[in-house]
Scaffold this motif. Structure first.
Motif, short mmCIF file in Angstrom:
data_model
loop_
_atom_site.label_atom_id
_atom_site.label_comp_id
_atom_site.label_asym_id
_atom_site.label_seq_id
_atom_site.Cartn_x
_atom_site.Cartn_y
_atom_site.Cartn_z
N VAL A 1 97.11 -34.97 64.71
CA VAL A 1 97.23 -34.90 66.16
C VAL A 1 96.06 -34.16 66.76
O VAL A 1 95.44 -34.59 67.73
N THR A 2 95.73 -33.01 66.18
CA THR A 2 94.65 -32.21 66.76
C THR A 2 93.32 -32.92 66.67
O THR A 2 92.49 -32.82 67.57
N ASN B 1 99.77 -22.37 70.79
CA ASN B 1 101.00 -22.25 70.02
C ASN B 1 100.72 -22.20 68.52
O ASN B 1 101.36 -21.44 67.78
N ALA B 2 99.76 -23.00 68.08
CA ALA B 2 99.41 -22.98 66.65
C ALA B 2 98.83 -21.63 66.25
O ALA B 2 99.15 -21.09 65.18
N LEU B 3 97.95 -21.05 67.10
CA LEU B 3 97.39 -19.74 66.79
C LEU B 3 98.48 -18.66 66.80
O LEU B 3 98.45 -17.72 65.98
N TYR B 4 99.44 -18.80 67.72
CA TYR B 4 100.52 -17.82 67.77
C TYR B 4 101.37 -17.89 66.50
O TYR B 4 101.75 -16.86 65.92
N LYS B 5 101.69 -19.12 66.07
CA LYS B 5 102.47 -19.25 64.84
C LYS B 5 101.71 -18.72 63.63
O LYS B 5 102.30 -18.09 62.74
N ASP C 1 98.48 -28.19 58.28
CA ASP C 1 99.33 -28.66 59.38
C ASP C 1 98.52 -29.02 60.61
O ASP C 1 98.82 -30.01 61.30
N GLN C 2 97.49 -28.25 60.92
CA GLN C 2 96.74 -28.44 62.16
C GLN C 2 95.55 -29.37 62.01
O GLN C 2 95.19 -30.08 62.95
N PHE C 3 94.90 -29.35 60.86
CA PHE C 3 93.66 -30.12 60.69
C PHE C 3 93.78 -31.22 59.65
O PHE C 3 92.83 -32.00 59.47
N GLY C 4 94.90 -31.27 58.94
CA GLY C 4 95.03 -32.27 57.90
C GLY C 4 94.06 -32.06 56.76
O GLY C 4 93.68 -33.02 56.08
N ALA C 5 93.62 -30.81 56.55
CA ALA C 5 92.60 -30.51 55.54
C ALA C 5 93.21 -29.67 54.44
O ALA C 5 94.03 -28.77 54.68
N MET C 6 92.82 -29.95 53.21
CA MET C 6 93.22 -29.14 52.07
C MET C 6 92.23 -27.99 51.91
O MET C 6 91.02 -28.16 52.10
N PHE D 1 88.19 -24.04 67.68
CA PHE D 1 89.58 -23.85 67.28
C PHE D 1 89.68 -23.41 65.82
O PHE D 1 90.43 -22.49 65.47
N PHE D 2 88.90 -24.04 64.96
CA PHE D 2 88.92 -23.66 63.55
C PHE D 2 88.32 -22.26 63.35
O PHE D 2 88.79 -21.49 62.51
#
Length: 521
Positions: free
Chosen positions: A6-7, A137-141, A165-170, A253-254
């Motif tokens: 999504v992001t 919200n992602a940063l808060y979590k 969860d946010q970037f789909g990256a391992m 964001f990252f």
């Protein structure tokens, strides 16, 4: 759990519109003018041409509101010929003879364009607001999850999960061992953990503190987590696409993710240091209290033993030689134990700050002479060479404590050097200090142990046959530092070990001869 893509798929409006939605928008852009024509045709005798144009404009506005600029422009371009053919005079001809209708069509096209632009901007602002809300919200979590962790391993797990969860990256977080080499964290890897990376590339990012991006699209990137010029860990991340580098907002964001992770690692690091310092202080306080109590309890019986042994030696002139020798051994050992308890007690007092320095102006020659006088019996004719310049100024010191420092250093030289080898004591005037040096001709100090020697209760493994508990040099450092000075150990070429004491200089008092009363005979 949020969709990882999504992001990455929401930075622009065009990225959100799928191909099917775009096709439906253009279909409605074509259908809307014909629908408006069907609505206007039975009402053409009731409505005027201006009202008919407004219905066409309403259709264009609805298309713009739901499907964007492209579909609305298509609707406006189709509305113009349909209006001209069916409603503008002459009817059933695309030619328009009325200037008012021409102006109306032009206004409709311009209004449709402006409306679609405003709708696009409003939709884009709303999308950006939703995106900022989602990222906040992602940063808060992430901050909440990091606040609940109490170890580096927990931080690594939380970071890898939220990045996935946010970037789909391992990803995987690498920590350095005591030798500064990066290694994978212990434990079983999670499904979102990255494995099979090149630790050499990660080591470069750790050493130089710079992000390492690989040219290969499938290769991971290495982000050093740096705080206060110190690299705490290296975060290896393998993104699905290269959008992180092409989108500044996503990159920022990252970076915010990395900043939160770094702050948590620093918090844990500082908390660990504070915990170790508190534990060390409590241990030191408990040890000093125990040593002080033991020393007080031992001094009285040792004094009695020494007195009894002295009486046995002095009063047993008619007794056998074995009794005299036994009395001497008892006296020597009791005196050694008494000196040891005195050192322990002084060390405890110095560490706790209970000893008050009784400083006064003293000559270095007198301090050295007093120390040699106390050790006259232990020297046993060992040559002691002193080099004390006559121009040395007076020093502001506690004579008793500094004499004890010299006694401890000379005793060490006696213990750990061959019998009969000389001991050198020298003094040198420096710009801001006076340096006293006690050197010997023994085996010297093992490499790398110059500072370790001053630790409490430290004794080198080769010294096990020599009496002592390893407090002498620690007491020397405590006394010298209480005077505001320094002490260090080194090996001198052509000699053995050398201990150098630096005492700060102060302006000595001046003698006012004119105030002195000299009697005249």
């Amino acid at each position: 759990m949020q969709n990882p893509s999504v992001t990455q798929n929401r930075p622009t409006l065009s990225a959100k519109l799928t191909r099917g939605r775009q096709l439906r928008g253009y279909a409605w852009g074509m259908a809307a003018p014909f629908i408006c024509t069907l609505i206007n045709w039975p009402l053409q005798n009731v409505l005027g041409e201006a009202s008919i144009l407004m219905i066409y404009l309403l259709g264009v506005f609805l298309v713009a509101n739901h499907f964007g600029r492209g579909a609305s422009m298509l609707a406006s371009l189709l509305s113009a010929p349909l209006f001209a053919f069916y409603f503008a005079r002459p009817i059933f001809s695309v030619a328009i003879s009325d200037l008012e209708n021409i102006v109306g069509l032009g206004v409709m096209i311009v209004v449709a364009n402006l409306t679609s632009n405003l709708q696009d901007k409003a939709r884009l602002q709303a999308e950006l607001a939703r995106q900022r809300e989602s990222r906040t919200n992602a940063l808060y979590k992430l901050s909440q999850a990091l606040a609940e962790t109490g170890s580096r391993e927990g931080v690594a797990v939380v970071a890898a999960q939220h990045i996935y969860d946010q970037f789909g990256a391992m990803s995987v977080m690498l920590f350095a061992d005591e030798q500064g080499r990066l290694a994978y964290p212990d434990g079983e890897p999670f499904p979102f953990s990255l494995r099979g990376i090149d630790l050499a590339d990660a080591q470069q990012a750790f050493q130089f503190g710079k992000v390492q991006h690989q040219c290969n699209g499938d290769a991971p990137s290495y982000y050093p987590l740096t705080q206060s010029h110190t690299v705490l860990a290296v975060l290896a991340v393998r993104f699905r696409t290269n959008s992180i580098g092409s989108d500044p907002q996503l990159s920022a964001f990252f970076d915010a993710f990395c900043s939160l992770i770094t702050q948590t690692l620093e918090r844990l690091h500082l908390a660990g240091q504070a915990r170790d310092a508190t534990l060390q202080a409590e241990t030191e306080s408990l040890r000093n209290a125990l040593l002080s109590a033991i020393s007080h309890d031992l001094r009285t019986p040792l004094t009695r033993i020494s007195g009894a042994a002295s009486a046995l030696i002095e009063g047993g002139n008619d007794g056998p030689d074995e009794e005299k020798d036994l009395g001497k051994v008892i006296l020597e050992e009791a005196q050694r134990m008494s000196d040891l308890t005195s050192k322990i007690l002084n060390m405890a007092r110095l560490t706790s700050g209970e000893i008050i320095l009784h400083q006064d102006w003293n000559a270095v020659e007198e301090i050295v002479g007093g120390a040699l006088t106390r050790l006259d019996k232990k020297l046993h004719g060992r040559p002691v060479r002193t080099q004390l310049p006559d121009s040395l100024p007076l020093v502001w010191i506690d004579a008793v404590l500094l004499e004890q420092v010299l006694v401890n250093l000379i005793e060490n030289a006696i213990k750990y050097t061959p019998p009969g080898s000389p001991i050198d004591i020298s003094a040198e005037l420096l710009p801001a200090t006076i340096r006293l040096t006690v050197s010997d001709y023994g085996p010297g100090i093992p490499k790398g142990m110059e500072e370790k020697l001053f630790d409490k209760f430290y004794r080198h493994e080769t010294e096990t046959q020599t009496s002592g508990v390893g407090l002498g040099l620690a007491l020397c450092r405590a006394i010298v530092e209480a005077h505001g000075g320094t002490i260090k150990a080194a090996n001198l070429a052509g000699k053995g070990a050398a201990f150098m004491i630096g005492l700060p200089l102060r302006e000595p008092p001046s003698l006012k001869w004119n105030e002195a009363e000299i009697p005249i005979s």
